[in-house]
Design a protein around this motif. Sequence first.
Motif, PDB file in Angstrom:
ATOM      1  N   SER A  29       0.677  -1.376   0.087  1.00  0.00           N
ATOM      2  CA  SER A  29       0.021  -0.072   0.001  1.00  0.00           C
ATOM      3  C   SER A  29       0.856   1.198  -0.003  1.00  0.00           C
ATOM      4  O   SER A  29       1.766   1.496   0.903  1.00  0.00           O
ATOM      5  N   PRO A  30       0.834   2.163  -0.953  1.00  0.00           N
ATOM      6  CA  PRO A  30       1.254   3.667  -1.080  1.00  0.00           C
ATOM      7  C   PRO A  30       1.069   4.257   0.370  1.00  0.00           C
ATOM      8  O   PRO A  30       1.953   5.174   0.829  1.00  0.00           O
ATOM      9  N   ALA A  31      -0.077   4.061   0.729  1.00  0.00           N
ATOM     10  CA  ALA A  31      -0.415   5.049   1.942  1.00  0.00           C
ATOM     11  C   ALA A  31       0.210   4.614   3.167  1.00  0.00           C
ATOM     12  O   ALA A  31       0.758   5.528   4.029  1.00  0.00           O
ATOM     13  N   ILE A  32       0.739   3.401   3.391  1.00  0.00           N
ATOM     14  CA  ILE A  32       1.705   2.883   4.446  1.00  0.00           C
ATOM     15  C   ILE A  32       2.827   3.784   4.680  1.00  0.00           C
ATOM     16  O   ILE A  32       3.246   4.209   5.488  1.00  0.00           O
ATOM     17  N   GLY A  33       3.816   3.457   3.549  1.00  0.00           N
ATOM     18  CA  GLY A  33       4.743   4.169   3.372  1.00  0.00           C
ATOM     19  C   GLY A  33       4.899   5.727   3.512  1.00  0.00           C
ATOM     20  O   GLY A  33       5.574   6.446   4.357  1.00  0.00           O
ATOM     21  N   TYR A  34       3.879   6.555   2.825  1.00  0.00           N
ATOM     22  CA  TYR A  34       3.416   7.871   3.185  1.00  0.00           C
ATOM     23  C   TYR A  34       3.153   8.131   4.459  1.00  0.00           C
ATOM     24  O   TYR A  34       3.705   9.215   4.861  1.00  0.00           O
ATOM     25  N   GLY A  35       2.572   7.492   4.896  1.00  0.00           N
ATOM     26  CA  GLY A  35       1.482   7.847   6.195  1.00  0.00           C
ATOM     27  C   GLY A  35       2.878   7.781   7.207  1.00  0.00           C
ATOM     28  O   GLY A  35       2.742   8.472   8.420  1.00  0.00           O
ATOM     29  N   LEU A  36       3.785   6.551   7.312  1.00  0.00           N
ATOM     30  CA  LEU A  36       4.618   6.395   8.424  1.00  0.00           C
ATOM     31  C   LEU A  36       5.622   7.573   8.195  1.00  0.00           C
ATOM     32  O   LEU A  36       6.086   8.056   9.311  1.00  0.00           O
ATOM     33  N   SER A  37       5.899   7.939   6.960  1.00  0.00           N
ATOM     34  CA  SER A  37       7.129   9.037   7.104  1.00  0.00           C
ATOM     35  C   SER A  37       6.426  10.306   7.707  1.00  0.00           C
ATOM     36  O   SER A  37       7.309  11.232   8.122  1.00  0.00           O
ATOM     37  N   LEU A  38       5.318  10.759   7.124  1.00  0.00           N
ATOM     38  CA  LEU A  38       4.700  11.892   7.668  1.00  0.00           C
ATOM     39  C   LEU A  38       4.477  11.727   9.389  1.00  0.00           C
ATOM     40  O   LEU A  38       4.557  12.705   9.880  1.00  0.00           O
ATOM     41  N   ALA A  39       3.910  10.564   9.807  1.00  0.00           N
ATOM     42  CA  ALA A  39       3.728  10.360  11.364  1.00  0.00           C
ATOM     43  C   ALA A  39       5.001  10.816  11.939  1.00  0.00           C
ATOM     44  O   ALA A  39       5.245  11.253  12.851  1.00  0.00           O
TER      45      ALA A  39
END
Length: 286
Positions: A29-39
Amino acid sequence: MSMHAPAPLAALRDVLIGTIVEDEHDPVSPAIGYGLSLAEAAGAHVTILSSSWCLIGSDAWLQGTTDPGIGIVDRRLDALARAFAGNAAGAAAQAGLVCTWEAPRLPYPEVVHRLAAEARLHDLTILDLDSRSEILSRETIEAALLASGRPVLAVPRGHPVFAGERILVAWDGSLQAARAANEALPLLRAAEAVEIVSVGDAEDLLTTLPGAEFARHLARHGVAVTVSDLPQAGSIADTLRTHAGVVQADLIVMGAYRHSRMREFVFGGVTRSLLLDAPVPLFLAH
């Protein structure tokens, strides 16, 4: 956990990363990597909700089925969803983030409703924007927005990590556009450059609240903002896509579902068009 998160991003205290597995061949999922880096940049708590679409119980014709193949597929999807969640939780731990996760097996449409309910409990929900799964992807984003009252950040493929140096704010003077920009203030304040963009001819732009007036509001919040009124070239969505490429935008902030009962999108059909072909991640609010 990062001890030096920029003050604006630190306003994000918890984020939900949601993904729904409906195919055994789904890539990460692209949301996982993106979301983790934002968090990680914000030092925020992370909740991972990695759901699998349970086929048995999703449709009336599958009720009571004895086909063993359906059960096998369900178990495989469940294992994949759990693997996504476990890997994401491990990456969060390595980044020093506090993370909780869940991998429910749910039939349709409960799988969508569960994610929308969880979105109410977080500052921001980060979801996949997958053109290959157009209906489920768009319905999940729609449900999360309309049923939670919280903003959604929709991430298309090709954006594995968060970037927010240059942000476009699509402005039409509507309450949805104003709400999206205000919900995005932590990101806008942390950006190097924010551009309020209105698309249309001069007569059209005169009928709305000018972007220049809203820019003063953002500037009072410490946002480095400029304003552009763009002539429409092709569709409004095409104009925004082209401009996002020209200025190398990292993110587009915009209002969505302007008329929720009719499921109409802001600017008439702009959001629908961008969800089908997003040049960059979309920060959406209703």
